[in-house]
Design a protein around this motif. Structure first.
Motif, PDB file in Angstrom:
ATOM      1  N   THR A  86       6.227  -9.115 -11.930  1.00  0.00           N
ATOM      2  CA  THR A  86       4.885  -9.559 -11.560  1.00  0.00           C
ATOM      3  C   THR A  86       4.211 -10.407 -12.631  1.00  0.00           C
ATOM      4  N   GLU A  87       4.285  -9.948 -13.871  1.00  0.00           N
ATOM      5  CA  GLU A  87       3.587 -10.661 -14.945  1.00  0.00           C
ATOM      6  C   GLU A  87       4.183 -12.047 -15.182  1.00  0.00           C
ATOM      7  N   ILE A  88       5.499 -12.157 -15.052  1.00  0.00           N
ATOM      8  CA  ILE A  88       6.140 -13.465 -15.260  1.00  0.00           C
ATOM      9  C   ILE A  88       5.767 -14.400 -14.113  1.00  0.00           C
ATOM     10  N   ASP A  89       5.800 -13.873 -12.898  1.00  0.00           N
ATOM     11  CA  ASP A  89       5.407 -14.698 -11.744  1.00  0.00           C
ATOM     12  C   ASP A  89       3.977 -15.194 -11.900  1.00  0.00           C
ATOM     13  N   LYS A 112      14.283 -14.980 -25.751  1.00  0.00           N
ATOM     14  CA  LYS A 112      14.362 -15.941 -24.637  1.00  0.00           C
ATOM     15  C   LYS A 112      15.508 -15.596 -23.690  1.00  0.00           C
ATOM     16  N   SER A 113      16.701 -15.392 -24.274  1.00  0.00           N
ATOM     17  CA  SER A 113      17.870 -15.117 -23.418  1.00  0.00           C
ATOM     18  C   SER A 113      17.688 -13.789 -22.689  1.00  0.00           C
ATOM     19  N   THR A 114      17.046 -12.830 -23.365  1.00  0.00           N
ATOM     20  CA  THR A 114      16.780 -11.532 -22.732  1.00  0.00           C
ATOM     21  C   THR A 114      15.891 -11.724 -21.513  1.00  0.00           C
ATOM     22  N   LEU A 115      14.810 -12.470 -21.696  1.00  0.00           N
ATOM     23  CA  LEU A 115      13.865 -12.700 -20.594  1.00  0.00           C
ATOM     24  C   LEU A 115      14.553 -13.457 -19.455  1.00  0.00           C
ATOM     25  N   GLY A 275      15.410  -4.279 -22.754  1.00  0.00           N
ATOM     26  CA  GLY A 275      14.858  -5.621 -22.511  1.00  0.00           C
ATOM     27  C   GLY A 275      13.350  -5.624 -22.653  1.00  0.00           C
ATOM     28  N   LEU A 276      12.710  -6.658 -22.096  1.00  0.00           N
ATOM     29  CA  LEU A 276      11.259  -6.792 -22.240  1.00  0.00           C
ATOM     30  C   LEU A 276      10.551  -5.996 -21.152  1.00  0.00           C
ATOM     31  N   GLU A 277       9.641  -5.117 -21.582  1.00  0.00           N
ATOM     32  CA  GLU A 277       8.887  -4.324 -20.600  1.00  0.00           C
ATOM     33  C   GLU A 277       7.435  -4.762 -20.618  1.00  0.00           C
ATOM     34  N   THR A 278       6.839  -4.866 -19.432  1.00  0.00           N
ATOM     35  CA  THR A 278       5.463  -5.345 -19.321  1.00  0.00           C
ATOM     36  C   THR A 278       4.479  -4.364 -19.938  1.00  0.00           C
TER      37      THR A 278
END
Ligand SMILES: Nc1ncnc2c1ncn2[C@@H]1O[C@H](COP(=O)(O)OP(=O)(O)OP(=O)(O)O)[C@@H](O)[C@H]1O
Ligand SMILES: [Mg+2]
Length: 474
Positions: A86-89, A112-115, A275-278
């Motif tokens: 959601t946050e990336i969108d 970056k690659s993780t995201l 990974g990246l968590e919101t």
């Protein structure tokens, strides 16, 4: 009079020059022969045959396409690819528009690659092209952060091979990691300005003609700017930066350009083993650990489409240099100069003898003028060595006469502050209908009123003295 070009002993008429020369794409240097290295700017493989001169165009017609009436243009629905995060969108402006090319820039190792892999795991039919890692390395990362990942992987540094593969499998989204690792078919060195420009141009053209969405990753330099020519930021449809916040090492994703959405959107992530968590409520995170001390003030500003509350800190010290220092992080420096001058004139602060340090906590940047009032309140508070009440948040623009001016979407700002439990919000006097249910709305017409809000204001020192800065006593 006939103007001639003298080059290597040749005298050429301008007419001859326009059609038979080679031009360096980087600096515009003209040469009679195709050269590997530009003798003027030193760039490699930048020579192309001179395009037809504009002045000759009027003489010919028929071979160019004609304009059409806007009413005759076939309508196209703006289709978007959703990342499922959601946050990336939201930062992308509501998903990625098909046919658009987005650039995700960040320092080495920032994630970056993780995201990108997390995005790949949520979208159907993704082609993930890596120029930096092997397919096996991507698989190892996917087992950690995106189990069951179903994407097509291609490990190559050849952009022609990459685009051929995209044309063969026609994915909904192509991820290219990173734009600096690819080389052009003519063998120009990867990461050279001309290679980056040509590669981006080829991708943009392919994306537009096939309606394919692309995300490119890009490295930034130590100075915090994208490695390569600035022009690629103009070529792509959106530019997004992934940065590390000094607070807890959180990752901040924000947009600086978006042709299909708001700019200045901000999302906050936490880097974990998965990974990246919101981070769900970034305002609460940016306010955490706030000290109840002079110079600390809460500001309500707009970041893209959402109101956002952060902390502005000011530190005012009497200067020990010939010229006072002004150091500003996270706010516009020129705006800070204005606020300092207005405070000197209308509140009587003797800031010309003081160093002024201004900072937005958490490493975020506020570019809107709605932060003026909070910056002024923070400076007054540090100068007087009296805290502003911890439960007041400030929003408003300051005019040159010290008057406090209206800001956009004030009602949403008040609701945001109310939702976060603030007891009061200082706002521009110019009319707001919503007065809050659980929050007190304090109208501020002029910055002079800010002094009335200081805690223990009655015991403050005489403002006409110049020794009220921290560290001096008083
Ligand atoms: N096993 C792990 N557990 C937790 N975090 C990890 C782990 N492995 C890597 N990381 C985090 O991921 C970051 C590297 O992420 P990533 O490779 O996505 O960055 P990048 O921006 O693509 O880097 P580069 O510029 O080198 O391509 C590391 O800095 C680290 O914070
Ligand atoms: Mg990487």
């Amino acid at each position: 009079m006939r103007i001639c070009l003298i080059f290597s002993g040749w005298v050429l008429s301008p007419q001859w020059v326009s059609n038979n020369m080679f031009v360096c794409k980087d600096c515009g240097f003209k040469s009679l022969t195709l050269q590997g290295k530009c003798p003027y700017c030193g760039a490699w493989n930048t020579f192309v045959q001179s395009a037809e001169d504009v002045k000759d165009v009027a003489k010919k017609s028929g071979k160019y396409q004609r304009s059409v009436k806007i009413s005759e243009v076939t309508e196209m629905k703006e289709e978007r690819v959703f990342t499922g995060i959601t946050e990336i969108d939201r930062v992308f402006g509501g998903g990625i528009v098909k046919g658009s090319v987005l650039l995700l820039a960040g320092a080495p190792g920032i994630g970056k690659s993780t995201l990108l892999l997390q995005i790949a795991s949520s979208v159907k039919k993704v082609l993930y092209i890596t120029g930096e890692e092997s397919a096996a390395q991507i698989k190892i990362r996917s087992q950690r952060i995106a189990k069951g990942l179903d994407v097509q992987l291609l490990s190559t540094r050849d952009i022609v091979e990459a685009i051929h593969e995209a044309a063969r499998i026609r994915p909904a989204l192509v991820i290219l990691d990173s734009v600096q690792s690819f080389k052009n078919s003519n063998g120009s060195a990867a990461a050279s300005p001309s290679a980056i420009k040509e590669i981006t141009s080829a991708i943009v053209e392919y994306a537009k003609t096939t309606n394919t969405a692309f995300i490119l990753s890009g490295h930034i330099t130590k100075e915090g700017i994208l490695q390569g020519p600035k022009v690629i930021e103009h070529m792509v449809d959106g530019v997004f930066y992934l940065e590390e916040s000094p607070v807890h090492g959180y990752r901040l994703l924000y947009s600086t350009k978006n042709r299909f959405g708001n700019t200045n959107e901000l999302a906050v992530f936490h880097m974990t083993g998965r990974g990246l968590e919101t981070v769900d409520d970034p305002s609460a995170f940016f306010l955490s650990g706030r000290a109840d001390s002079p110079g600390s003030v809460a500001v309500c500003s707009y970041q893209g489409s959402s109101p956002f509350i952060a902390e502005i800190q000011a530190l005012i010290n009497i200067t020990s240099f010939q010229y006072p220092r002004r150091q500003v992080t996270g706010l516009e420096l020129n705006r800070a100069y204005l606020i300092i001058a207005i405070l000197e004139r209308y509140v009587g602060l003797k800031l010309s003898t003081c160093d002024v340090f201004l900072n937005v906590a958490g490493g975020i940047r506020i570019s809107e003028t709605g932060s003026d009032l909070a910056a002024a309140a923070a400076i007054i508070s540090s100068y007087r060595k009296k805290p502003m009440p911890n439960d007041i948040v400030f929003t408003g623009e300051i005019g040159l006469g010290g008057e406090v001016r209206g800001v956009s979407r004030l009602e949403e700002r008040i609701r945001k502050a109310e939702g976060l439990g603030f007891k009061a919000i200082a706002v521009p006097r110019a009319g707001v209908k919503y007065r809050g249910k659980k929050i007190k709305v304090i109208d501020i017409g002029h910055i002079k009123q800010l002094e009335d809000l200081l805690v223990n204001k009655g015991s403050r020192p005489d403002p006409s003295s110049s020794v009220h800065c921290d560290g001096i006593g008083g």
